[in-house]
Design a protein around this motif. Sequence first.
Motif, PDB file in Angstrom:
ATOM      1  N   ALA A   1       0.963  -1.224  -0.024  1.00  0.00           N
ATOM      2  CA  ALA A   1       0.001   0.086   0.158  1.00  0.00           C
ATOM      3  C   ALA A   1       0.879   1.327   0.015  1.00  0.00           C
ATOM      4  O   ALA A   1       0.564   2.112  -0.608  1.00  0.00           O
ATOM      5  CB  ALA A   1      -0.816   0.199   1.201  1.00  0.00           C
ATOM      6  N   LYS A   2       2.124   1.213   0.851  1.00  0.00           N
ATOM      7  CA  LYS A   2       2.969   2.367   0.755  1.00  0.00           C
ATOM      8  C   LYS A   2       3.449   2.698  -0.606  1.00  0.00           C
ATOM      9  O   LYS A   2       3.392   3.699  -0.914  1.00  0.00           O
ATOM     10  CB  LYS A   2       3.832   2.094   1.903  1.00  0.00           C
ATOM     11  N   THR A   3       3.833   1.453  -1.233  1.00  0.00           N
ATOM     12  CA  THR A   3       4.504   1.786  -2.570  1.00  0.00           C
ATOM     13  C   THR A   3       3.607   2.409  -3.801  1.00  0.00           C
ATOM     14  O   THR A   3       3.706   3.183  -4.688  1.00  0.00           O
ATOM     15  CB  THR A   3       5.073   0.312  -3.145  1.00  0.00           C
ATOM     16  N   THR A   4       2.181   2.105  -3.617  1.00  0.00           N
ATOM     17  CA  THR A   4       1.129   2.323  -4.436  1.00  0.00           C
ATOM     18  C   THR A   4       0.933   3.368  -4.255  1.00  0.00           C
ATOM     19  O   THR A   4       0.804   4.422  -5.089  1.00  0.00           O
ATOM     20  CB  THR A   4      -0.109   1.518  -4.174  1.00  0.00           C
ATOM     21  N   ARG A   5       0.731   4.277  -2.861  1.00  0.00           N
ATOM     22  CA  ARG A   5       0.706   5.614  -2.774  1.00  0.00           C
ATOM     23  C   ARG A   5       1.917   6.469  -3.177  1.00  0.00           C
ATOM     24  O   ARG A   5       1.642   7.297  -3.729  1.00  0.00           O
ATOM     25  CB  ARG A   5       0.679   5.916  -1.112  1.00  0.00           C
ATOM     26  N   ARG A   6       3.108   5.925  -3.066  1.00  0.00           N
ATOM     27  CA  ARG A   6       4.182   6.776  -3.610  1.00  0.00           C
ATOM     28  C   ARG A   6       4.086   6.710  -5.078  1.00  0.00           C
ATOM     29  O   ARG A   6       4.326   7.942  -5.747  1.00  0.00           O
ATOM     30  CB  ARG A   6       5.695   6.146  -3.226  1.00  0.00           C
ATOM     31  N   ALA A   7       3.700   5.471  -5.676  1.00  0.00           N
ATOM     32  CA  ALA A   7       3.700   5.556  -7.299  1.00  0.00           C
ATOM     33  C   ALA A   7       2.566   6.742  -7.621  1.00  0.00           C
ATOM     34  O   ALA A   7       2.871   7.335  -8.804  1.00  0.00           O
ATOM     35  CB  ALA A   7       3.255   4.172  -7.892  1.00  0.00           C
ATOM     36  N   ARG A   8       1.410   6.687  -7.051  1.00  0.00           N
ATOM     37  CA  ARG A   8       0.456   7.679  -7.359  1.00  0.00           C
ATOM     38  C   ARG A   8       0.930   9.159  -7.224  1.00  0.00           C
ATOM     39  O   ARG A   8       0.306  10.047  -8.077  1.00  0.00           O
ATOM     40  CB  ARG A   8      -0.736   7.437  -6.336  1.00  0.00           C
ATOM     41  N   LYS A   9       1.616   9.269  -6.294  1.00  0.00           N
ATOM     42  CA  LYS A   9       1.940  10.977  -6.065  1.00  0.00           C
ATOM     43  C   LYS A   9       3.225  11.164  -7.068  1.00  0.00           C
ATOM     44  O   LYS A   9       3.051  12.457  -7.631  1.00  0.00           O
ATOM     45  CB  LYS A   9       2.968  11.088  -4.742  1.00  0.00           C
ATOM     46  N   ALA A  10       3.739  10.447  -7.862  1.00  0.00           N
ATOM     47  CA  ALA A  10       4.864  10.671  -8.734  1.00  0.00           C
ATOM     48  C   ALA A  10       4.357  10.787 -10.173  1.00  0.00           C
ATOM     49  O   ALA A  10       3.428  11.079 -10.681  1.00  0.00           O
ATOM     50  CB  ALA A  10       5.819   9.466  -8.866  1.00  0.00           C
TER      51      ALA A  10
END
Length: 148
Positions: A139-148
């Motif tokens: 979930a953390k990596t998914t959130r980071r990917a969305r921000k980028a």
Amino acid sequence: MAINLKTLSPSELESLISTARSQLEHSRSRQIAEVRGKIEALLDSAGLALGDVFPRQVAKGRKGKASVPAKYRNPEDPSQTWSGRGKRPLWLVALLKKRGVTLDSLLIDGAGRASPATARKGAAKSASKATKKAAKKAAKTTRRARKA
């Protein structure tokens, strides 16, 4: 009959004390026999038994508090054991200070091993913790990917 204790010698005082003790025991047993006779007469006249008048009462205190089996044993003195609860005994503390002695080396055979059911529960807990950790990381990596 007044006795002046100050004028008696130590041996006379000891004799007096032993005589008084034996007389006290005799008087006490006679008193108990009299009271017991009176109680039995009352119960007989009423047609009752002692259990009817004074039913057995359960002692108050800790209920269901069984003793815990020993888990650790002193190899130098097998009569010394410890359940693993409460303060560590002095013999255990002294042994643990020695090089190469661990708590696991003092386990009584089979005392420290978990039952198969408990072992499965522990394994299931570990697996579920690992699954939760992995999901959190994803979930953390998914959130980071969305921000980028």
